[in-house]
Write a protein that holds these residues in place. Sequence first.
Motif, short mmCIF file in Angstrom:
data_model
loop_
_atom_site.label_atom_id
_atom_site.label_comp_id
_atom_site.label_asym_id
_atom_site.label_seq_id
_atom_site.Cartn_x
_atom_site.Cartn_y
_atom_site.Cartn_z
N GLY A 68 0.82 -1.19 0.00
CA GLY A 68 0.00 0.00 0.00
C GLY A 68 0.86 1.25 0.00
N ALA A 69 1.90 1.24 0.83
CA ALA A 69 2.73 2.43 0.99
C ALA A 69 3.43 2.83 -0.30
CB ALA A 69 3.77 2.18 2.09
N TYR A 70 3.89 1.85 -1.08
CA TYR A 70 4.76 2.15 -2.22
C TYR A 70 4.11 1.98 -3.59
CZ TYR A 70 8.14 1.53 1.56
OH TYR A 70 8.81 1.61 2.74
N SER A 193 17.46 2.56 -13.16
CA SER A 193 16.83 2.41 -14.47
C SER A 193 17.40 1.23 -15.23
CB SER A 193 17.02 3.70 -15.30
OG SER A 193 18.40 4.00 -15.42
N GLY A 194 18.64 0.82 -14.91
CA GLY A 194 19.23 -0.34 -15.55
C GLY A 194 18.76 -1.60 -14.85
N ILE A 195 18.32 -2.62 -15.58
CA ILE A 195 17.75 -3.81 -14.99
C ILE A 195 18.69 -4.99 -15.20
CG2 ILE A 195 15.82 -5.44 -15.02
CD1 ILE A 195 14.07 -3.16 -16.04
N ASN A 196 19.20 -5.53 -14.12
CA ASN A 196 20.00 -6.75 -14.14
C ASN A 196 19.04 -7.89 -13.82
OD1 ASN A 196 21.56 -9.01 -13.29
ND2 ASN A 196 23.32 -7.65 -12.99
N SER A 296 10.50 -1.62 -8.73
CA SER A 296 11.73 -1.32 -8.00
C SER A 296 12.33 -2.59 -7.42
CB SER A 296 11.46 -0.31 -6.88
OG SER A 296 10.51 -0.82 -5.97
N ASP A 297 11.47 -3.58 -7.16
CA ASP A 297 11.91 -4.93 -6.82
C ASP A 297 10.80 -5.89 -7.21
OD1 ASP A 297 9.99 -4.94 -4.77
OD2 ASP A 297 11.42 -4.39 -3.23
N ALA A 298 10.85 -7.11 -6.76
CA ALA A 298 9.97 -8.15 -7.28
C ALA A 298 8.48 -7.90 -7.05
CB ALA A 298 10.35 -9.51 -6.67
N ASP A 299 8.14 -7.17 -5.98
CA ASP A 299 6.72 -6.98 -5.68
C ASP A 299 6.36 -5.55 -5.29
OD1 ASP A 299 8.30 -7.63 -3.37
OD2 ASP A 299 6.48 -7.88 -2.20
N HIS A 300 7.23 -4.59 -5.67
CA HIS A 300 6.92 -3.18 -5.44
C HIS A 300 7.14 -2.39 -6.73
CE1 HIS A 300 8.07 -4.51 -1.29
NE2 HIS A 300 6.94 -3.87 -1.03
N LEU A 301 6.21 -1.51 -7.01
CA LEU A 301 6.33 -0.68 -8.20
C LEU A 301 7.27 0.49 -7.95
CD1 LEU A 301 2.53 -0.53 -9.14
CD2 LEU A 301 4.28 -1.97 -10.21
N ASN A 302 7.90 0.97 -9.02
CA ASN A 302 8.69 2.19 -8.93
C ASN A 302 7.83 3.39 -9.28
OD1 ASN A 302 8.47 2.17 -11.74
ND2 ASN A 302 10.53 1.34 -12.05
#
Length: 325
Positions: A68-70, A193-196, A296-302
């Motif tokens: 919810g927060a992110y 912005s670069g995705i490894n 931004s990670d597996a289960d949070h949006l940027n």
Amino acid sequence: MHGNRKILQFVIKCIAIPAAAVFLLYLLNVPYRKIDDEKYMDFWNLRMLGNQIQLKQIDFANVGSSHGAYNFDYTVIEERDKTCFNFGHASQTYAYDLALLKEYGEYLDEGCLLFIPVSYFSFNNETVDETEAEALSVKYYHFLSPQNIPDYDLYKDIVTTRLPILSAGADILKLFPNWNLSLKVQAAEGEDSGINVEEFASRAMQRYDRHFNNKDNYFLPERIEELYDILAYCEAHEITPVLITTPFSQYYTDLVSDEFLQEFQGVIEQIVNDTNVSYYDYSHDERFQSNLAYFSDADHLNEEGRSYFMEVLMEDVTELQEALD
């Protein structure tokens, strides 16, 4: 006579030494309270809530843990002269969601639309041990009234909000910034912005481990009941609740078993049938799950992802469309 003098001196020492210790503790507590407050900066929006909205009531809000927060960005809605607020915080359980509503519900407008995230760990605990759970609970003593704090403890209240110096631990060293200490704090990683892909997959496994490993029961009855309590609160206060599972990347969802998903969906279906509340599931949404540029990670949006997510919600969620009309 000499003996009486010794007794008097002893009594004076017994009084003076503790008094001096208490006075020193007080002197240290005053500056330390400012340091302690810095640890809870993510909650300062609650302290300022009344000043922020002024005479307006909140039209749109959400509760929830980090999902919810992110994951909610109300910019596009606020541009329509609507008042929005995010009550979400990392690892926040439904018990604290309800506590926040009880504390700050007066700021919600009649008919306020409230998004309630339902995550895969929502019916268990996102915290991984008792130490982390204790650290989480302590935060809320700074922003909730005693009657609204789950499992309120007077001693914890005193050492948390009145005399935080008593629970400072290693943080007490922050009172002496000129000391040349070798303590280091690793900064949180920003959005890149670069995705490894390999690293992204590794982090997805870490998130999965946190949410699923070492859990005896993924669906605790008390957690389910707490969600029912939130929905009952919404009904009693004329708030429009919307259950929602926010987007996950495929690197996270691919790790989740079909058996868990079936049970998870069964629990949600039962709640929806019992309460007639709407539920929207974006956990496997193709617009997000394979597009890592939104995460931004597996289960949070940027930032880009949550902005787009709100656009999607405005197209999909009937209750949101009606509230905006």
